[in-house]
Motif scaffolding. Structure first.
Motif, mmCIF file in Angstrom:
data_model
loop_
_atom_site.group_PDB
_atom_site.id
_atom_site.type_symbol
_atom_site.label_atom_id
_atom_site.label_comp_id
_atom_site.label_asym_id
_atom_site.label_seq_id
_atom_site.Cartn_x
_atom_site.Cartn_y
_atom_site.Cartn_z
ATOM 1 N N GLY A 57 -1.265 28.280 -38.735
ATOM 2 C CA GLY A 57 -1.816 27.940 -39.749
ATOM 3 C C GLY A 57 -1.849 26.398 -40.549
ATOM 4 N N THR A 58 -2.302 26.015 -41.806
ATOM 5 C CA THR A 58 -2.828 24.886 -41.856
ATOM 6 C C THR A 58 -2.146 24.078 -42.422
ATOM 7 N N ASP A 73 -4.164 22.085 -37.347
ATOM 8 C CA ASP A 73 -3.266 23.471 -37.765
ATOM 9 C C ASP A 73 -1.883 23.236 -36.886
ATOM 10 N N ILE A 74 -1.053 23.620 -37.706
ATOM 11 C CA ILE A 74 0.284 23.585 -36.749
ATOM 12 C C ILE A 74 0.119 24.787 -35.725
ATOM 13 N N ALA A 75 1.412 24.682 -35.005
ATOM 14 C CA ALA A 75 1.542 26.279 -33.799
ATOM 15 C C ALA A 75 2.517 27.181 -34.238
ATOM 16 N N GLN A 76 2.001 28.453 -34.257
ATOM 17 C CA GLN A 76 2.339 29.346 -34.600
ATOM 18 C C GLN A 76 4.193 29.427 -34.986
ATOM 19 N N TYR A 77 4.661 29.771 -35.839
ATOM 20 C CA TYR A 77 6.191 30.135 -35.303
ATOM 21 C C TYR A 77 6.932 28.973 -35.931
ATOM 22 N N TRP A 78 6.020 27.119 -35.801
ATOM 23 C CA TRP A 78 6.675 26.399 -36.015
ATOM 24 C C TRP A 78 7.038 25.888 -38.149
ATOM 25 N N GLU A 79 7.041 25.241 -38.726
ATOM 26 C CA GLU A 79 8.248 25.394 -39.800
ATOM 27 C C GLU A 79 7.659 23.813 -40.400
ATOM 28 N N ALA A 80 7.007 23.308 -40.959
ATOM 29 C CA ALA A 80 6.693 22.771 -41.886
ATOM 30 C C ALA A 80 7.219 21.762 -43.213
ATOM 31 N N GLU A 81 8.032 20.893 -43.409
ATOM 32 C CA GLU A 81 8.890 20.732 -44.157
ATOM 33 C C GLU A 81 8.712 19.254 -45.016
ATOM 34 N N ALA A 82 8.358 19.295 -46.344
ATOM 35 C CA ALA A 82 7.492 18.158 -46.535
ATOM 36 C C ALA A 82 8.878 16.358 -46.300
ATOM 37 N N VAL A 83 9.008 15.679 -46.586
ATOM 38 C CA VAL A 83 10.254 14.618 -46.455
ATOM 39 C C VAL A 83 10.342 13.953 -47.737
ATOM 40 N N GLU A 84 11.001 13.642 -48.536
ATOM 41 C CA GLU A 84 11.349 13.418 -49.895
ATOM 42 C C GLU A 84 12.072 12.185 -49.905
ATOM 43 N N THR A 85 10.975 11.185 -50.228
ATOM 44 C CA THR A 85 11.687 9.670 -49.364
ATOM 45 C C THR A 85 12.123 9.356 -51.134
ATOM 46 N N GLY A 86 11.541 9.485 -51.636
ATOM 47 C CA GLY A 86 12.009 8.568 -52.689
ATOM 48 C C GLY A 86 13.479 9.219 -53.718
ATOM 49 N N ASP A 217 14.144 16.261 -24.738
ATOM 50 C CA ASP A 217 15.009 15.813 -23.543
ATOM 51 C C ASP A 217 12.686 15.786 -22.709
ATOM 52 N N THR A 218 12.363 15.005 -21.458
ATOM 53 C CA THR A 218 11.898 15.307 -21.183
ATOM 54 C C THR A 218 10.598 16.789 -21.184
ATOM 55 N N GLU A 219 11.634 17.388 -20.511
ATOM 56 C CA GLU A 219 11.112 19.105 -20.062
ATOM 57 C C GLU A 219 10.865 19.646 -21.671
ATOM 58 N N GLU A 220 11.422 19.581 -22.659
ATOM 59 C CA GLU A 220 11.021 20.276 -24.395
ATOM 60 C C GLU A 220 9.919 19.392 -24.744
ATOM 61 N N HIS A 221 10.015 17.886 -24.351
ATOM 62 C CA HIS A 221 8.283 17.031 -24.644
ATOM 63 C C HIS A 221 7.728 18.178 -24.510
ATOM 64 N N ARG A 222 7.093 18.216 -22.979
ATOM 65 C CA ARG A 222 5.895 18.651 -22.333
ATOM 66 C C ARG A 222 6.026 19.880 -22.896
ATOM 67 N N GLN A 223 7.545 20.838 -22.848
ATOM 68 C CA GLN A 223 6.902 22.758 -23.325
ATOM 69 C C GLN A 223 6.472 22.229 -24.555
ATOM 70 N N MET A 224 6.178 21.405 -25.605
ATOM 71 C CA MET A 224 5.868 21.119 -27.077
ATOM 72 C C MET A 224 4.310 20.523 -26.937
ATOM 73 N N LEU A 225 3.667 19.829 -25.884
ATOM 74 C CA LEU A 225 2.487 19.226 -25.733
ATOM 75 C C LEU A 225 1.743 20.394 -26.103
ATOM 76 N N PRO A 226 1.372 21.112 -25.850
ATOM 77 C CA PRO A 226 0.328 22.510 -26.707
ATOM 78 C C PRO A 226 0.017 22.000 -28.021
ATOM 79 N N ALA A 227 1.233 22.396 -28.638
ATOM 80 C CA ALA A 227 1.491 21.983 -30.472
ATOM 81 C C ALA A 227 0.804 20.846 -31.087
ATOM 82 N N TYR A 228 1.296 20.080 -30.208
ATOM 83 C CA TYR A 228 0.828 18.405 -30.275
ATOM 84 C C TYR A 228 -0.627 18.312 -30.241
#
Length: 238
Positions: A57-58, A73-86, A217-228
């Motif tokens: 989804g977008t 677009d975000i990757a399938q199954y990833w979940e987005a949430e806004a950061v309420e900084t105020g 870690d770097t392994e996790e980072h590389r696994q997630m690069l397709p989403a980026y």
């Protein structure tokens, strides 16, 4: 939600006022085997990195989980949430629970600043990879309109993270947007480890936007690069 800080990591877990603002610390307890299985299951369609991921989804537009100056677009199954900084900064100002103790309030404010702000941008959205089986986030930061170009914004962002090295910057274009991305190393003095991180920046009439991908870690980072890469490839002005 936010930005479970790479610099402050799990040592801040006891700070109740930020619990639920940044969830990065709890992620470190996830099972590595689950992460690998989730990464394999999500590989489907070809992306810029030569790997694959389906769109889930977008986000960025009105009515989406995070309203931003851009959409992507975000990757399938990833979940987005806004950061309420105020709301979180207001809680930090009084020590998190109505405390009038000035020392506690000052400490809480310093923690909030470290987690919610980085260089010229402020945390706006966090996209959690955990539901897809990985330990990490795409974090989106936004800033006020100004004269700095994307390169200047991104350099300031990386510098503010501290303990970074070997930054390599490059330009990219996507759907009428011109941006800059960076690949670099971050060294945690607390954990005594170095890992890869990636980020990109674009400027819009509503201000700059930075999208950052870390990982446990770097392994996790590389696994997630397709989403980026999916986010970069589908990035457009909202």
């Amino acid at each position: 939600m936010l930005v479970g800080a790479r610099r402050v990591r799990c040592g801040l877990a006891q700070v109740a006022l930020l619990a639920g603002v940044l969830t990065g610390c709890s992620d470190a307890a996830e099972d590595d085997s689950k992460a690998s299985a989730g990464a394999s299951a999500s590989a489907e369609a070809a992306g810029d990195s030569g790997t694959a991921v389906k769109s889930g989804g977008t986000i960025g537009g009105a009515g989406s989980a995070c309203e931003l100056p851009v959409t992507f677009d975000i990757a399938q199954y990833w979940e987005a949430e806004a950061v309420e900084t105020g709301a979180d900064e207001e809680k930090a100002a009084d020590g998190g629970s109505g405390s009038a103790d000035p020392e506690k309030a000052e400490l809480a404010q310093e923690i909030a600043d470290a987690l919610l702000h980085q260089g010229p941008v402020t945390a706006a959205c966090e996209v959690d990879a955990k539901p897809a089986g990985n330990i990490g986030f795409l974090r989106i930061w936004t800033g006020k309109p100004g004269d700095d170009d994307a390169r200047a914004v991104l350099e300031a962002f990386v510098t503010a993270e501290k303990n970074t090295s070997k930054a390599k910057y490059s330009s990219f274009k996507a759907n009428g947007l011109s941006g800059v991305e960076v690949k670099y190393l971050f060294t945690s003095k607390l954990l005594e480890e170095t890992k890869e991180e990636s980020a990109l920046a674009v400027t819009t009439k509503k201000g700059p936007v930075v999208i950052h991908l870390g990982g446990m870690d770097t392994e996790e980072h590389r696994q997630m690069l397709p989403a980026y890469e999916l986010a970069k490839r589908t990035l457009r002005v909202g």
